[in-house]
Design an enzyme around this catalytic site. Structure first.
Site, PDB file in Angstrom:
ATOM      1  N   TYR A 149       0.846  -1.205   0.000  1.00  0.00           N
ATOM      2  CA  TYR A 149       0.000   0.000   0.000  1.00  0.00           C
ATOM      3  C   TYR A 149       0.875   1.246   0.000  1.00  0.00           C
ATOM      4  O   TYR A 149       0.624   2.197  -0.752  1.00  0.00           O
ATOM      5  CB  TYR A 149      -0.914  -0.005   1.223  1.00  0.00           C
ATOM      6  CG  TYR A 149      -1.764   1.234   1.351  1.00  0.00           C
ATOM      7  CD1 TYR A 149      -2.922   1.390   0.591  1.00  0.00           C
ATOM      8  CD2 TYR A 149      -1.414   2.259   2.236  1.00  0.00           C
ATOM      9  CE1 TYR A 149      -3.710   2.528   0.705  1.00  0.00           C
ATOM     10  CE2 TYR A 149      -2.193   3.405   2.355  1.00  0.00           C
ATOM     11  CZ  TYR A 149      -3.337   3.531   1.595  1.00  0.00           C
ATOM     12  OH  TYR A 149      -4.101   4.672   1.703  1.00  0.00           O
ATOM     13  N   LYS A 153       1.049   4.402  -2.828  1.00  0.00           N
ATOM     14  CA  LYS A 153       0.882   5.816  -2.520  1.00  0.00           C
ATOM     15  C   LYS A 153       2.147   6.615  -2.825  1.00  0.00           C
ATOM     16  O   LYS A 153       2.063   7.759  -3.307  1.00  0.00           O
ATOM     17  CB  LYS A 153       0.468   5.992  -1.053  1.00  0.00           C
ATOM     18  CG  LYS A 153      -0.949   5.512  -0.766  1.00  0.00           C
ATOM     19  CD  LYS A 153      -1.986   6.255  -1.628  1.00  0.00           C
ATOM     20  CE  LYS A 153      -3.398   5.842  -1.309  1.00  0.00           C
ATOM     21  NZ  LYS A 153      -4.405   6.584  -2.116  1.00  0.00           N
TER      22      LYS A 153
END
Length: 288
Positions: A149, A153
């Site tokens: 994750y 980002k």
């Protein structure tokens, strides 16, 4: 619609998420919000609030193209704000990563914004508008169990950096939001995660399970978050990186003024990695 009416398109506006907060705030400020939800996702929270919405799956090219046609018809071919908010989480130690699952996440978190900008850039240029990418402190710090994750980002942040430089000559602004912890339901779809059998992280299996079902303490209210992000997005010259949300201010200071390795110590203590080290050492001694 009046000629002076402004429009803001926000992806990922399911109930209980950041997107819902953003479209609510745009409407409060007199901007016509356009929300998107997944084709089979509930939308009653939007219809009850009188918010225009369309189905969208950012991983499907045709879905994005169909949305573009609908938005062009609604707005007359211009778009003042595009907020790339749709996103999902993936929680797992890096060495236990299911790459297929992570590819799906990247398709939403990174390639989704790329598709949206590819198809909607002409409308944004027409309006001299603003692109808002919803990033995360996870893209800055090595938050344990969030390597994939975090990577999605971080990639979004740095894609946005170049996008900002490239769009400037065309009159379009790009704002990257470095979000701290915000009170949303993003973790619900990830709460089923379990460490695979035989994982080197098995000594932390119980704390891992607690982590994936956690309710972040002190998380920023999503409507408070939305009010600040929307206000920044409507500025004539928004800041390139806008930090907002729980812990974001402290993390920004540490990231600016401390060695990168300071995060290693903080994560070691926060996630009890010393217990893992001891368990692993004991296993290795038995093998020898």
């Amino acid at each position: 619609m009046t000629k002076d009416q402004k429009f803001a398109l926000v992806t990922g506006c399911g109930r209980g998420g950041i997107g819902e907060g953003l479209v609510t705030e745009y409407k409060r400020r007199g901007i016509h919000p356009i929300a998107t939800v997944l084709p089979n996702e509930a939308s009653d929270h939007l219809s009850e609030a009188g918010i225009t919405f369309f189905p969208l799956d950012v991983t499907v090219e045709k879905s994005v193209v169909d949305l573009k046609a609908a938005v062009q018809k609604l707005t007359g071919g211009r778009l003042d704000v595009l907020v790339n908010c749709a996103g999902i989480a993936y929680t797992m130690p890096a060495i236990d990563t299911d790459v297929v699952a992570v590819q799906k996440m990247f398709d939403i978190n990174l390639f989704g914004p790329m598709r949206m900008v590819h198809h909607f850039h002409g409308m944004l240029i027409q309006a001299k508008g603003t692109i808002v990418n919803i990033g995360s402190i996870g893209g800055v710090i090595p938050f344990i169990y969030g390597s994939s994750y975090n990577a999605s980002k971080a990639a979004l942040h740095h894609w946005g950096n170049t996008l900002r430089a490239e769009m400037a000559p065309l009159g379009v602004k790009v704002l990257t939001v470095i979000s701290g912890e915000v009170s949303t339901n993003i973790l619900k779809s990830d709460s089923h995660r379990k460490l695979p059998e035989g994982s080197y992280y098995s000594a932390l299996a119980e704390s891992f399970q607690q982590h994936v079902v956690r309710t972040p303490k002190g998380a920023t209210d999503r409507f408070d978050y939305a009010s600040h992000v929307v206000a920044e997005s409507l500025k004539a010259s928004p800041t390139p990186w806008f930090w907002y949300g729980s812990n974001s201010f402290v993390i920004r200071l540490i990231d600016m003024f401390c060695w990168r390795s300071v995060w290693d110590t903080m994560m070691w203590n926060m996630f009890g990695l010393g217990r893992l080290a001891k368990a692993h050492s004991a296993i290795m001694k038995k093998i020898v």
